[in-house]
Design an enzyme around this catalytic site. Structure first.
Site, mmCIF file in Angstrom:
data_model
loop_
_atom_site.group_PDB
_atom_site.id
_atom_site.type_symbol
_atom_site.label_atom_id
_atom_site.label_comp_id
_atom_site.label_asym_id
_atom_site.label_seq_id
_atom_site.Cartn_x
_atom_site.Cartn_y
_atom_site.Cartn_z
ATOM 1 N N ASP A 30 11.466 -3.937 4.406
ATOM 2 C CA ASP A 30 10.937 -2.623 4.776
ATOM 3 C C ASP A 30 11.713 -2.081 5.980
ATOM 4 O O ASP A 30 12.030 -2.820 6.920
ATOM 5 C CB ASP A 30 9.438 -2.743 5.116
ATOM 6 C CG ASP A 30 8.747 -1.397 5.167
ATOM 7 O OD1 ASP A 30 7.934 -1.116 4.268
ATOM 8 O OD2 ASP A 30 9.020 -0.622 6.113
ATOM 9 N N ASN A 87 -0.490 0.229 -1.779
ATOM 10 C CA ASN A 87 -1.152 1.492 -1.456
ATOM 11 C C ASN A 87 -1.054 2.420 -2.666
ATOM 12 O O ASN A 87 0.011 2.527 -3.282
ATOM 13 C CB ASN A 87 -0.491 2.144 -0.240
ATOM 14 C CG ASN A 87 -0.707 1.334 1.022
ATOM 15 O OD1 ASN A 87 -1.800 0.822 1.259
ATOM 16 N ND2 ASN A 87 0.334 1.188 1.826
ATOM 17 N N HIS A 100 5.183 -0.222 -5.268
ATOM 18 C CA HIS A 100 5.739 -1.319 -4.470
ATOM 19 C C HIS A 100 4.639 -2.185 -3.909
ATOM 20 O O HIS A 100 3.560 -1.712 -3.572
ATOM 21 C CB HIS A 100 6.635 -0.792 -3.334
ATOM 22 C CG HIS A 100 5.999 0.259 -2.484
ATOM 23 N ND1 HIS A 100 5.887 1.580 -2.881
ATOM 24 C CD2 HIS A 100 5.415 0.189 -1.263
ATOM 25 C CE1 HIS A 100 5.278 2.274 -1.934
ATOM 26 N NE2 HIS A 100 4.966 1.445 -0.940
HETATM 27 P P1 DGP Z 1 3.663 3.043 1.477
HETATM 28 O O1 DGP Z 1 2.832 3.638 2.562
HETATM 29 O O2 DGP Z 1 2.907 1.880 0.804
HETATM 30 O O3 DGP Z 1 4.168 4.062 0.479
HETATM 31 O O4 DGP Z 1 4.897 2.392 2.217
HETATM 32 C C1 DGP Z 1 6.221 2.777 2.026
HETATM 33 C C2 DGP Z 1 7.064 1.860 2.839
HETATM 34 O O5 DGP Z 1 8.421 2.114 2.504
HETATM 35 C C3 DGP Z 1 6.958 2.051 4.355
HETATM 36 O O6 DGP Z 1 6.458 0.839 4.935
HETATM 37 C C4 DGP Z 1 8.369 2.334 4.829
HETATM 38 C C5 DGP Z 1 9.220 1.936 3.644
HETATM 39 N N1 DGP Z 1 10.407 2.761 3.451
HETATM 40 C C6 DGP Z 1 10.434 4.117 3.336
HETATM 41 N N2 DGP Z 1 11.704 4.542 3.147
HETATM 42 C C7 DGP Z 1 12.480 3.420 3.137
HETATM 43 C C8 DGP Z 1 13.879 3.215 2.972
HETATM 44 O O7 DGP Z 1 14.672 4.139 2.806
HETATM 45 N N3 DGP Z 1 14.306 1.931 3.006
HETATM 46 C C9 DGP Z 1 13.451 0.882 3.194
HETATM 47 N N4 DGP Z 1 13.983 -0.348 3.223
HETATM 48 N N5 DGP Z 1 12.130 1.045 3.339
HETATM 49 C C10 DGP Z 1 11.653 2.294 3.318
#
Ligand code: DGP
Length: 114
Positions: A30, A87, A100
């Site tokens: 993340d 989520n 995810h």
């Molecule tokens: P959610 O609230 O469950 O939709 O969490 C989305 C997660 O995705 C959040 O913890 C941050 C992560 N995230 C968002 N954009 C990116 C990205 O471009 N790369 C990575 N590695 N993670 C990301």
């Protein structure tokens, strides 16, 4: 999906710290970790959320969980414990609409995330 950041990560069009990939799922760290281990495990095919699953996706969903278990072992957190979070929708704070599973551990996790 052309405008989906996770689809771009899966295909290598956007950078990520990829920790696992096979023909069905990808797993990468993340970008805003809330604990020492914070990995996102995603289906390679675009599914927006749990709301979009069909019975045909059941083997894929099962695979997401067994990959999560395998990564917990790889990260050395299977015995200390970890939290798996999905989520769904705005009330749950879903920000990225590509299904995810958050794998969070490496420290005592707080509610609701990390
Ligand atoms: P959610 O609230 O469950 O939709 O969490 C989305 C997660 O995705 C959040 O913890 C941050 C992560 N995230 C968002 N954009 C990116 C990205 O471009 N790369 C990575 N590695 N993670 C990301």
């Amino acid at each position: 999906m052309l405008d989906c950041i996770f689809c771009k990560i899966i295909t290598g069009q956007s950078p990520s710290q990829m920790v696992f990939q096979d023909e069905q799922v990808s797993a990468f760290r993340d970008i805003h970790p809330v604990a020492p281990t914070h990995i996102l495990i995603v289906p390679n095919k675009h599914i927006a959320s749990i709301n979009d699953l069909t019975p045909a996706d059941e083997p894929l969903v099962g695979h997401l969980f067994t990959v999560a278990r395998q990564l917990a072992v790889q990260e050395g957190i299977e015995k200390t414990g970890y939290r798996l979070i999905i989520n769904t929708g705005s009330h749950a704070g879903q920000m990225v609409f590509h299904l995810h599973l958050h794998l969070i551990g490496g420290q005592r996790v707080r509610y609701p995330m990390g």
